[in-house]
Enzyme design. Structure first.
Site, mmCIF file in Angstrom:
data_model
loop_
_atom_site.group_PDB
_atom_site.id
_atom_site.type_symbol
_atom_site.label_atom_id
_atom_site.label_comp_id
_atom_site.label_asym_id
_atom_site.label_seq_id
_atom_site.Cartn_x
_atom_site.Cartn_y
_atom_site.Cartn_z
ATOM 1 N N CYS A 168 11.224 -4.812 -21.726
ATOM 2 C CA CYS A 168 10.034 -4.690 -22.509
ATOM 3 C C CYS A 168 8.670 -4.291 -22.278
ATOM 4 O O CYS A 168 7.615 -4.310 -22.957
ATOM 5 C CB CYS A 168 10.027 -4.977 -24.136
ATOM 6 S SG CYS A 168 12.302 -4.569 -24.223
ATOM 7 N N GLY B 122 17.182 4.324 -30.563
ATOM 8 C CA GLY B 122 17.512 2.830 -32.167
ATOM 9 C C GLY B 122 17.311 1.671 -30.945
ATOM 10 O O GLY B 122 16.532 1.163 -30.808
ATOM 11 N N LEU B 123 18.252 0.715 -31.440
ATOM 12 C CA LEU B 123 18.564 -0.724 -30.959
ATOM 13 C C LEU B 123 18.867 -1.073 -30.115
ATOM 14 O O LEU B 123 20.800 -1.095 -30.131
ATOM 15 C CB LEU B 123 18.350 -2.072 -32.464
ATOM 16 C CG LEU B 123 19.844 -1.193 -33.592
ATOM 17 C CD1 LEU B 123 20.246 -2.642 -33.657
ATOM 18 C CD2 LEU B 123 19.652 -0.617 -34.801
ATOM 19 N N ALA B 124 19.645 -2.491 -29.486
ATOM 20 C CA ALA B 124 20.618 -3.230 -28.517
ATOM 21 C C ALA B 124 19.727 -4.604 -29.201
ATOM 22 O O ALA B 124 19.174 -5.238 -28.379
ATOM 23 C CB ALA B 124 20.064 -2.585 -27.598
ATOM 24 N N TYR C 211 17.265 -3.381 -20.390
ATOM 25 C CA TYR C 211 18.570 -3.383 -19.644
ATOM 26 C C TYR C 211 19.653 -3.225 -20.943
ATOM 27 O O TYR C 211 19.690 -3.469 -21.943
ATOM 28 C CB TYR C 211 18.986 -4.416 -18.686
ATOM 29 C CG TYR C 211 20.303 -4.347 -18.576
ATOM 30 C CD1 TYR C 211 20.793 -3.842 -17.285
ATOM 31 C CD2 TYR C 211 21.241 -5.480 -19.193
ATOM 32 C CE1 TYR C 211 22.139 -4.003 -17.010
ATOM 33 C CE2 TYR C 211 22.304 -5.609 -18.159
ATOM 34 C CZ TYR C 211 23.236 -4.674 -17.355
ATOM 35 O OH TYR C 211 24.713 -5.028 -17.446
ATOM 36 N N LEU D 125 13.675 -3.262 -29.379
ATOM 37 C CA LEU D 125 13.869 -1.524 -30.220
ATOM 38 C C LEU D 125 13.491 -0.387 -29.306
ATOM 39 O O LEU D 125 12.115 -0.993 -28.603
ATOM 40 C CB LEU D 125 12.988 -1.663 -31.173
ATOM 41 C CG LEU D 125 13.702 -2.185 -32.794
ATOM 42 C CD1 LEU D 125 14.359 -3.411 -32.961
ATOM 43 C CD2 LEU D 125 12.890 -1.922 -34.288
ATOM 44 N N GLY E 70 10.331 5.635 -26.917
ATOM 45 C CA GLY E 70 9.203 4.740 -26.703
ATOM 46 C C GLY E 70 9.351 3.388 -26.534
ATOM 47 O O GLY E 70 11.045 3.052 -26.350
#
Length: 207
Positions: A169, A151-153, A77, A139, A72
């Site tokens: 985003c 997941g997450l960065a 980057y 996310l 989603g």
């Protein structure tokens, strides 16, 4: 063996495409009894465009590849010095909704930064974690067969300049920030060692 056991995999620095395909394969092939996994990784420089991504948010990618992916969200980057964690978990088995998963991820990052005296927070209308209206963590998730991937960065100690080539985003002029400059974790290893156990606990898992 308990169904809330989780396997942790530290994968080091890897190309995005390879890990994305591996996540898809794991999710497609896993059985209802397979243990959840959390993958910890750094990526080679890459822009990724989510399913809601609009081309106007990509300003000038230059020599950095851009990959259209199935998570989603909009464009972001990834690069060295950024902590990426992929929770490959059966949220149905854990009785978690998607919002529960997002909140657990955001609150884990907030707790990590609080250990360093940094006041980070989430926004209800823009997933991620922020400090002084600058974005620290992004996310992007996908749920398939009741299981999560992507997941997450978290920006830790990296070159932030590639974010200037996009509207991160989907937000024009969104300023990015990293943990090192906030007095938080100084490298990806330190951040991963702190964040992973917090995340495991918030998801109701055990290592």
């Amino acid at each position: 063996m308990s169904s809330n056991q989780v396997i942790i995999k530290n994968l080091g620095r890897q190309p995005y495409q390879k890990i994305w395909q591996a996540m898809q394969s794991f999710t497609d092939q896993r059985s209802i009894d397979d243990l959840d996994q959390i993958w910890i990784v750094e990526h080679d420089p890459v822009f990724t465009q989510g399913t809601a991504g609009k081309p106007e948010h990509v300003l000038d990618v230059g020599d950095i590849p851009i990959i259209k992916t199935d998570r989603g969200g909009q464009v972001t980057y990834h690069g060295p010095g950024q902590l990426v964690i992929y929770p490959l978990i059966n949220i149905k088995r854990l009785k978690l909704g998607v919002r529960d998963l997002v909140t657990a991820i955001e609150q884990s990052i907030i707790e990590m930064m609080a250990q360093f005296g940094v006041d980070a927070y989430a926004k209800c209308d823009a997933p991620g974690v922020y400090v002084d209206n600058r974005k620290l963590a992004s996310l992007g998730l996908r749920i398939r067969k009741g299981c999560s991937f992507h997941g997450l960065a978290v920006n830790i100690n990296m070159d932030l300049s590639p974010f200037l080539r996009i509207n991160p985003c989907g937000y024009a002029g969104m300023e990015m920030v990293q943990a090192k400059d906030l007095g938080g974790p100084q490298n990806v290893t330190e951040a991963g060692d702190i964040l992973t156990p917090i995340l495991i606990h918030k998801l109701g898992l055990q290592n």
